[in-house]
Write a protein that holds these residues in place. Structure first.
Motif, PDB file in Angstrom:
ATOM      1  N   LYS A   1       0.820  -1.208   0.000  1.00  0.00           N
ATOM      2  CA  LYS A   1       0.000   0.000   0.000  1.00  0.00           C
ATOM      3  C   LYS A   1       0.852   1.254   0.000  1.00  0.00           C
ATOM      4  CE  LYS A   1      -2.341   1.730   3.557  1.00  0.00           C
ATOM      5  NZ  LYS A   1      -3.358   2.030   4.583  1.00  0.00           N
ATOM      6  N   GLY A   2       0.451   2.196  -0.858  1.00  0.00           N
ATOM      7  CA  GLY A   2       1.064   3.519  -0.876  1.00  0.00           C
ATOM      8  C   GLY A   2      -0.012   4.573  -0.767  1.00  0.00           C
ATOM      9  N   ILE A   3       0.198   5.578   0.079  1.00  0.00           N
ATOM     10  CA  ILE A   3      -0.802   6.630   0.223  1.00  0.00           C
ATOM     11  C   ILE A   3      -0.173   7.985  -0.081  1.00  0.00           C
ATOM     12  CG2 ILE A   3      -1.827   5.235   2.069  1.00  0.00           C
ATOM     13  CD1 ILE A   3      -0.981   8.641   3.150  1.00  0.00           C
ATOM     14  N   HIS A   4      -1.031   8.922  -0.436  1.00  0.00           N
ATOM     15  CA  HIS A   4      -0.607  10.299  -0.677  1.00  0.00           C
ATOM     16  C   HIS A   4      -1.562  11.245   0.022  1.00  0.00           C
ATOM     17  CE1 HIS A   4       1.324   8.115  -3.960  1.00  0.00           C
ATOM     18  NE2 HIS A   4       2.150   9.134  -4.090  1.00  0.00           N
ATOM     19  N   ILE A   5      -1.030  12.380   0.417  1.00  0.00           N
ATOM     20  CA  ILE A   5      -1.871  13.453   0.931  1.00  0.00           C
ATOM     21  C   ILE A   5      -1.828  14.610  -0.063  1.00  0.00           C
ATOM     22  CG2 ILE A   5      -1.502  12.770   3.328  1.00  0.00           C
ATOM     23  CD1 ILE A   5       0.348  15.228   3.618  1.00  0.00           C
TER      24      ILE A   5
ATOM     25  N   SER B   1       7.251  27.187  -2.977  1.00  0.00           N
ATOM     26  CA  SER B   1       8.352  26.557  -3.690  1.00  0.00           C
ATOM     27  C   SER B   1       8.062  26.558  -5.182  1.00  0.00           C
ATOM     28  CB  SER B   1       8.560  25.121  -3.209  1.00  0.00           C
ATOM     29  OG  SER B   1       9.572  24.487  -3.971  1.00  0.00           O
ATOM     30  N   ASP B   2       9.126  26.614  -5.975  1.00  0.00           N
ATOM     31  CA  ASP B   2       9.011  26.495  -7.422  1.00  0.00           C
ATOM     32  C   ASP B   2       9.453  25.130  -7.906  1.00  0.00           C
ATOM     33  OD1 ASP B   2       8.182  29.168  -7.714  1.00  0.00           O
ATOM     34  OD2 ASP B   2      10.261  29.867  -7.656  1.00  0.00           O
ATOM     35  N   THR B   3       9.714  24.220  -6.991  1.00  0.00           N
ATOM     36  CA  THR B   3      10.245  22.921  -7.383  1.00  0.00           C
ATOM     37  C   THR B   3       9.744  21.844  -6.433  1.00  0.00           C
ATOM     38  OG1 THR B   3      12.310  21.690  -7.799  1.00  0.00           O
ATOM     39  CG2 THR B   3      12.314  23.247  -5.972  1.00  0.00           C
ATOM     40  N   GLY B   4       9.740  20.611  -6.906  1.00  0.00           N
ATOM     41  CA  GLY B   4       9.423  19.485  -6.044  1.00  0.00           C
ATOM     42  C   GLY B   4      10.633  19.036  -5.248  1.00  0.00           C
ATOM     43  N   LEU B   5      10.428  17.995  -4.457  1.00  0.00           N
ATOM     44  CA  LEU B   5      11.476  17.513  -3.564  1.00  0.00           C
ATOM     45  C   LEU B   5      11.351  16.004  -3.435  1.00  0.00           C
ATOM     46  CD1 LEU B   5      13.660  18.920  -1.673  1.00  0.00           C
ATOM     47  CD2 LEU B   5      12.027  18.586   0.171  1.00  0.00           C
ATOM     48  N   ILE B   6      12.482  15.327  -3.341  1.00  0.00           N
ATOM     49  CA  ILE B   6      12.496  13.886  -3.105  1.00  0.00           C
ATOM     50  C   ILE B   6      13.277  13.623  -1.831  1.00  0.00           C
ATOM     51  CG2 ILE B   6      14.483  13.645  -4.663  1.00  0.00           C
ATOM     52  CD1 ILE B   6      13.596  10.780  -5.220  1.00  0.00           C
ATOM     53  N   LEU B   7      12.718  12.780  -0.959  1.00  0.00           N
ATOM     54  CA  LEU B   7      13.355  12.441   0.306  1.00  0.00           C
ATOM     55  C   LEU B   7      13.420  10.933   0.459  1.00  0.00           C
ATOM     56  CD1 LEU B   7      11.381  14.876   2.648  1.00  0.00           C
ATOM     57  CD2 LEU B   7      13.727  15.195   1.836  1.00  0.00           C
ATOM     58  N   GLN B   8      14.481  10.457   1.029  1.00  0.00           N
ATOM     59  CA  GLN B   8      14.587   9.043   1.367  1.00  0.00           C
ATOM     60  C   GLN B   8      14.161   8.875   2.813  1.00  0.00           C
ATOM     61  OE1 GLN B   8      16.480   6.298  -0.346  1.00  0.00           O
ATOM     62  NE2 GLN B   8      17.469   7.367  -2.016  1.00  0.00           N
ATOM     63  N   THR B   9      13.214   7.966   3.066  1.00  0.00           N
ATOM     64  CA  THR B   9      12.803   7.650   4.428  1.00  0.00           C
ATOM     65  C   THR B   9      13.207   6.214   4.733  1.00  0.00           C
ATOM     66  OG1 THR B   9      10.613   6.715   3.995  1.00  0.00           O
ATOM     67  CG2 THR B   9      10.797   9.125   3.994  1.00  0.00           C
ATOM     68  N   GLU B  10      12.948   5.807   5.972  1.00  0.00           N
ATOM     69  CA  GLU B  10      13.331   4.448   6.353  1.00  0.00           C
ATOM     70  C   GLU B  10      12.467   3.383   5.688  1.00  0.00           C
ATOM     71  OE1 GLU B  10      10.289   5.854   9.350  1.00  0.00           O
ATOM     72  OE2 GLU B  10      11.976   6.692   8.246  1.00  0.00           O
ATOM     73  N   LYS B  11      11.286   3.779   5.165  1.00  0.00           N
ATOM     74  CA  LYS B  11      10.376   2.803   4.578  1.00  0.00           C
ATOM     75  C   LYS B  11      10.107   3.024   3.096  1.00  0.00           C
ATOM     76  CE  LYS B  11       7.699   1.915   8.808  1.00  0.00           C
ATOM     77  NZ  LYS B  11       6.344   1.980   9.425  1.00  0.00           N
TER      78      LYS B  11
ATOM     79  N   ILE C   1       1.885  14.686  -1.838  1.00  0.00           N
ATOM     80  CA  ILE C   1       2.992  14.279  -0.978  1.00  0.00           C
ATOM     81  C   ILE C   1       2.814  12.809  -0.624  1.00  0.00           C
ATOM     82  CG2 ILE C   1       4.278  14.775   1.120  1.00  0.00           C
ATOM     83  CD1 ILE C   1       3.039  17.542   1.172  1.00  0.00           C
ATOM     84  N   GLY C   2       3.781  12.002  -0.965  1.00  0.00           N
ATOM     85  CA  GLY C   2       3.766  10.585  -0.659  1.00  0.00           C
ATOM     86  C   GLY C   2       5.001   9.942  -1.273  1.00  0.00           C
ATOM     87  N   THR C   3       5.279   8.691  -0.911  1.00  0.00           N
ATOM     88  CA  THR C   3       4.264   7.726  -0.583  1.00  0.00           C
ATOM     89  C   THR C   3       4.773   6.825   0.528  1.00  0.00           C
ATOM     90  OG1 THR C   3       2.880   5.964  -1.547  1.00  0.00           O
ATOM     91  CG2 THR C   3       5.101   6.203  -2.380  1.00  0.00           C
ATOM     92  N   THR C   4       3.908   5.936   0.978  1.00  0.00           N
ATOM     93  CA  THR C   4       4.298   4.866   1.891  1.00  0.00           C
ATOM     94  C   THR C   4       4.529   3.596   1.075  1.00  0.00           C
ATOM     95  OG1 THR C   4       1.969   4.359   2.255  1.00  0.00           O
ATOM     96  CG2 THR C   4       3.027   5.867   3.809  1.00  0.00           C
ATOM     97  N   ASP C   5       5.019   2.575   1.730  1.00  0.00           N
ATOM     98  CA  ASP C   5       5.263   1.295   1.041  1.00  0.00           C
ATOM     99  C   ASP C   5       5.201   0.194   2.096  1.00  0.00           C
ATOM    100  OD1 ASP C   5       5.955  -0.698  -0.690  1.00  0.00           O
ATOM    101  OD2 ASP C   5       7.742   0.285  -1.480  1.00  0.00           O
ATOM    102  N   THR C   6       3.976  -0.277   2.360  1.00  0.00           N
ATOM    103  CA  THR C   6       3.775  -1.231   3.449  1.00  0.00           C
ATOM    104  C   THR C   6       2.971  -2.436   2.973  1.00  0.00           C
ATOM    105  OG1 THR C   6       1.811   0.030   4.141  1.00  0.00           O
ATOM    106  CG2 THR C   6       3.885   0.517   5.255  1.00  0.00           C
TER     107      THR C   6
ATOM    108  N   VAL D   1       3.354  10.454   6.621  1.00  0.00           N
ATOM    109  CA  VAL D   1       3.716  11.335   5.507  1.00  0.00           C
ATOM    110  C   VAL D   1       3.934  12.765   5.998  1.00  0.00           C
ATOM    111  CG1 VAL D   1       2.894  12.344   3.339  1.00  0.00           C
ATOM    112  CG2 VAL D   1       2.588   9.902   3.769  1.00  0.00           C
ATOM    113  N   ILE D   2       3.041  13.248   6.838  1.00  0.00           N
ATOM    114  CA  ILE D   2       3.186  14.614   7.368  1.00  0.00           C
ATOM    115  C   ILE D   2       4.489  14.752   8.148  1.00  0.00           C
ATOM    116  CG2 ILE D   2       2.265  16.246   9.052  1.00  0.00           C
ATOM    117  CD1 ILE D   2      -0.533  15.393   8.221  1.00  0.00           C
ATOM    118  N   ASP D   3       4.767  13.802   9.023  1.00  0.00           N
ATOM    119  CA  ASP D   3       5.966  13.876   9.858  1.00  0.00           C
ATOM    120  C   ASP D   3       7.233  13.908   9.010  1.00  0.00           C
ATOM    121  OD1 ASP D   3       4.378  13.862  12.105  1.00  0.00           O
ATOM    122  OD2 ASP D   3       4.715  11.751  12.587  1.00  0.00           O
TER     123      ASP D   3
END
Length: 580
Positions: A261-265, A274-284, A298-303, A322-324
């Protein structure tokens, strides 16, 4: 310019043709991005082709993605160069030729959090990403990377949290309205003669005396009637339902998939400066902050997911996650009050060999696809990603044809622009004057062109026939009233939720699931689809009940509680039958 339609009448005619006893060359089961691509690939080779989908077009997974057309930077970290190169070639093809009206460039920042050693490492990786995109390309659609200091990041992304990064590398990928891409591919396939029916489920695969699958028994979910479709080859592209589909043929073995499952807000565009997007690496997972015209995704999850496959929803824990993680880089932290919508989808991740014991994380499973004949006459495809749908389709049809016939009838989809692409660039340059007679400003016209391309002529024709349809929806501008009618008469919407989910994205891109416009939309749909007052009321009540159930799910603590809350709302077909 005339294009084929997907009206309710067209659907009935397609079902009649599918079930008249004439054998198809290929029957596609599954109307997501992969199935739609297969249908277009097959029919454009001159094969008599049909496609059925148990839900609405793109109704399973394809409408709930991150809406990116990309190579996948993280796959470079896994040294999966072949997959990245293949995806980047497809990205360039979509941007430049196949669907420039639907697929748009989007910039992203890759944050640097360590001085000295990290920048050369990231530069090499993104440099390889850019190089793979341009090798053999006729045009350089997207710019190369550029480097930013911390002050440079603040200029592009004023809401960046101080100290969250020491700089960044900006690179480019692309975004797409995934559901509209699927709809467009289906309509393009129909343009070349494919027979298409949504809300039609395959419930069995009959065989001949030798045990070969000779077609499918299909059930029209709108009427409950069942029919036989004869076909030389059946190709199943049913995503997370792959194993259930194979079970209908009593196939031994076959492909196995893991539902993740992946979710987005969704938050308003003015909430993050901002004028640009952003990519972040999380633990999941990988977290994207993706800019659109009126909002941010903004997303996503991967569970791993083990609940109802048809109606996955975002739980409270998903939303908070996702918010955190987004707040790690945002100077003005997001709260639940900023979230105007959420959505959840299930990735069908291909499993190697037999089912695993659950020890391997879903994020480690390759996105590469596999095509196999699980029973004589029945081919299954699983895995892959939205960006590479065309390659997956080509492989599936090649296998159905066999090596020799595939050489004689090679795929031509790399040279077949999707509906709305032809003439789009010229119309784009005329945006300032195109809508003058209807009072549409340039931004309104661009909204239409981004959704329909040159098929905007269909919207114009509706507004010409009834000027009242040229007005924006009172509760959901910039969508026009004509777009709601068009969804029913040209794009196969059969229910109110089809309009909210797939033809527009009002269910998650407007506050309160777009309910401020529900009465107006229901009136337009009722007139276009011939609903009586009882049916109209049932459709509205079904949609309201679903929205309430999704809101309850968003307050639930975990997947099990969220699924239980969502299950409180009946399926739309169950909701309208007592009124029918």
């Amino acid at each position: 310019m005339s294009f084929p339609t997907l009206s309710a009448t067209d659907r009935k005619q397609a079902l009649a043709a599918l079930t008249d006893g004439t054998e198809l060359d290929v029957l596609v089961v599954g109307g997501g991005i992969t199935g739609a691509g297969i249908a277009l690939d097959a029919v454009s080779r001159g094969l008599r082709t049909g496609i059925v989908e148990a839900q609405d077009w793109a109704g399973g997974t394809s409408q709930w993605s991150s809406k990116l057309v990309h190579g996948g930077l993280r796959y470079l970290q896994q040294l999966d160069f072949k997959l990245v190169a293949e995806a980047l070639r497809e990205r360039e093809l979509l941007l430049d030729f196949l669907a420039p009206h639907l697929v748009k460039p989007v910039p992203f920042l890759y944050p640097l959090t360590h001085r000295f050693w990290e920048r050369p490492y990231v530069t090499a990786g993104i440099g390889l990403y850019d190089a793979l995109a341009h090798i053999g390309a006729k045009v350089a659609t997207l710019p190369y990377q550029r480097h930013l200091t911390a002050s440079g990041v603040r200029r592009l992304f004023p809401d960046v949290r101080p100290g969250s990064m020491v700089g960044a590398v900006q690179y480019w990928d692309a975004r797409v309205d995934d559901a509209r891409l699927v709809l467009t591919i289906v309509r393009t396939a129909v343009r070349f003669g494919a027979l298409a029916a949504n809300r039609t489920r395959a419930v069995g695969f009959p065989t001949d005396g030798s045990g070969r699958v000779v077609g499918a028994t299909i059930r029209d979910l709108e009427t409950g009637t069942e029919h036989l479709v004869r076909a030389r080859s059946v190709i199943a592209a049913t995503g997370v339902w792959t194993e259930q589909t194979q079970d209908l043929a009593h196939a031994e073995g076959g492909l196995q998939v893991l539902a993740s499952k992946g979710i987005h807000i969704v938050v308003p565009r003015d909430r993050i400066r901002s004028d640009t997007g952003l990519i972040l690496q999380t633990e999941k997972s990988v977290l994207f902050i993706i800019p659109w015209e009126r909002y941010w995704l903004i997303g996503t999850t991967d569970t791993p997911y083990e609940q109802d496959l048809e109606n996955p929803v975002a739980s409270g824990a998903d939303i908070d996650y996702v918010i955190d993680h987004a707040n790690v880089v945002l100077d003005r932290p997001l709260t639940r009050d900023d979230v105007i919508g959420t959505y959840a989808g299930l990735r069908p991740l291909l499993q190697p060999g037999t089912k695993q014991d659950g020890g391997e994380q879903s994020t480690k499973i390759s996105r590469e696809h596999t095509v196999t004949e699980v029973a004589p006459g029945l081919i299954t495809i699983a895995g892959g990603k939205l960006t590479t749908y065309r390659v997956m389709a080509e492989d599936a049809v090649d296998l159905a044809l066999g090596a020799e016939r595939a050489r004689q009838l090679p795929s031509v989809t790399d040279r077949t622009p999707l509906l709305g692409a032809d003439g789009y660039l010229a119309l784009r340059r005329q945006a300032g004057s195109l809508g003058a007679r209807f009072g549409w400003d340039e931004e309104q016209v661009l909204h239409l062109l981004r959704r329909y391309g040159s098929a905007v002529s269909e919207i114009v024709a509706l507004a010409e026939a009834d000027p009242d349809l040229g007005r924006p929806l009172a509760g959901a501008a910039p969508y026009l009233r004509a777009e709601i009618v068009h969804a029913c008469t040209h794009e196969g919407a059969l229910h109110l939720e089809d309009i909210y989910d797939t033809r527009t994205r009002l269910t998650w891109e407007r506050p309160r699931h777009g309910l401020d416009a529900v009465e107006e939309i229901a009136d337009l749909a009722a007139a276009a689809l011939g609903w009586d007052l009882q049916r109209r009321a049932a459709e509205v009540e079904a949609y309201r009940a679903r929205c309430a159930a999704e809101d309850a799910a968003a307050a639930a603590a975990d997947d099990a509680a969220a699924a239980a809350a969502r299950a409180a709302a009946p399926d739309v077909l169950d909701a309208i039958r007592p009124a029918g």
